[in-house]
Motif scaffolding. Structure first.
Motif, PDB file in Angstrom:
ATOM      1  N   GLU A  11       0.805  -1.223   0.000  1.00 14.77           N
ATOM      2  CA  GLU A  11       0.000   0.000   0.000  1.00 14.77           C
ATOM      3  C   GLU A  11       0.834   1.268   0.000  1.00 14.77           C
ATOM      4  OE1 GLU A  11      -2.777  -0.219   3.229  1.00 14.77           O
ATOM      5  OE2 GLU A  11      -3.845  -1.913   2.334  1.00 14.77           O
ATOM      6  N   GLN A  14       2.795   3.704  -5.368  1.00 11.23           N
ATOM      7  CA  GLN A  14       1.891   4.139  -6.435  1.00 11.23           C
ATOM      8  C   GLN A  14       2.304   3.562  -7.782  1.00 11.23           C
ATOM      9  OE1 GLN A  14       0.479   8.299  -6.545  1.00 11.23           O
ATOM     10  NE2 GLN A  14       2.050   8.642  -4.987  1.00 11.23           N
ATOM     11  N   VAL A  35      -3.168   0.514 -10.061  1.00 15.66           N
ATOM     12  CA  VAL A  35      -4.226   0.423  -9.061  1.00 15.66           C
ATOM     13  C   VAL A  35      -4.514  -1.050  -8.857  1.00 15.66           C
ATOM     14  CG1 VAL A  35      -5.247   2.681  -9.592  1.00 15.66           C
ATOM     15  CG2 VAL A  35      -6.118   0.618 -10.734  1.00 15.66           C
ATOM     16  N   ARG A 103     -11.009   3.963 -10.741  1.00 10.97           N
ATOM     17  CA  ARG A 103     -10.037   3.848  -9.656  1.00 10.97           C
ATOM     18  C   ARG A 103      -8.766   4.621 -10.000  1.00 10.97           C
ATOM     19  NH1 ARG A 103      -9.661  -1.161  -5.902  1.00 10.97           N
ATOM     20  NH2 ARG A 103     -11.740  -0.349  -5.548  1.00 10.97           N
ATOM     21  N   ALA A 106      -9.464   8.214  -9.373  1.00  8.84           N
ATOM     22  CA  ALA A 106      -9.492   8.518  -7.940  1.00  8.84           C
ATOM     23  C   ALA A 106      -8.097   8.618  -7.335  1.00  8.84           C
ATOM     24  CB  ALA A 106     -10.309   7.456  -7.208  1.00  8.84           C
ATOM     25  N   HIS A 107      -7.128   7.894  -7.912  1.00 11.92           N
ATOM     26  CA  HIS A 107      -5.777   7.850  -7.350  1.00 11.92           C
ATOM     27  C   HIS A 107      -4.780   8.779  -8.032  1.00 11.92           C
ATOM     28  CE1 HIS A 107      -7.292   4.192  -5.453  1.00 11.92           C
ATOM     29  NE2 HIS A 107      -6.292   4.325  -4.608  1.00 11.92           N
ATOM     30  N   PHE A 108      -5.068   9.153  -9.269  1.00 12.22           N
ATOM     31  CA  PHE A 108      -4.122   9.958 -10.035  1.00 12.22           C
ATOM     32  C   PHE A 108      -4.847  11.175 -10.609  1.00 12.22           C
ATOM     33  CE2 PHE A 108      -2.542   5.560 -10.115  1.00 12.22           C
ATOM     34  CZ  PHE A 108      -1.284   5.744  -9.572  1.00 12.22           C
TER      35      PHE A 108
END
Length: 165
Positions: A11, A14, A35, A103, A106-108
């Motif tokens: 976790e 990235q 992801v 996803r 949401a993360h990048f």
């Protein structure tokens, strides 16, 4: 070593480091943002890049997650997880495609991810683990199964003073 400790380590990243094979069978190392859904890793990469072309030709890939050198106490026992995986392309019409892209958004960077998904050379790949290993220091090496669960400790014979040559 517990499966939860492996998950906690994963976790912290990235991006993943990936070794794929060229059509000629030459190893090629690269990196890609990723992801996860469950145990699978997803990458959105261009087939203009060598690693993208490699995955289209040969689904065998090795993934590496390795402790930052600036945080590493002992380079010979650097913390790392290595995963042998199989790559498969997720096509734009596949049901999973939109969920995985969401996803990524949401993360990048949303604008960048949206732009990349509109380019014809960017493909979404699912990297499904087959097995792996985790090293958390000297004498702390373990085998992982396809679910990234810790199976057993890796024991070796260490001989002092043995030379090769």
């Amino acid at each position: 070593m517990t499966t939860m400790e492996v998950e906690s380590f994963l976790e912290t990243f990235q991006t993943l480091i990936m070794a794929s094979l060229t059509p000629e069978g030459t190893p090629h190392a690269s990196t890609a943002p990723y992801v996860r859904f469950g145990n699978d890793f997803y990458i959105l990469i261009s087939t203009v890049a060598q690693h993208g072309r490699n995955l289209l030709e040969n689904p065998n890939v090795s993934l590496l997650f390795v402790e930052d050198e600036s945080q590493c106490v002992q380079p010979f026992a650097r913390k790392r997880v290595t995963i042998e995986a199989t790559a498969s392309e997720i096509h734009r019409v596949d049901e999973a495609y939109a969920a995985v892209v969401e996803r990524f958004i949401a993360h990048f960077d949303q604008e960048l991810v949206t732009s990349l998904t509109q380019m014809g050379d960017f493909h979404l790949f699912k990297l499904s683990p087959k097995s792996g290993s985790v090293v958390m220091g000297f004498g702390k090496a373990y085998r992982l199964d396809e679910n990234l669960e810790v199976l057993k400790q890796i024991m070796g014979q260490h001989q002092k003073g043995h030379t090769h040559g």
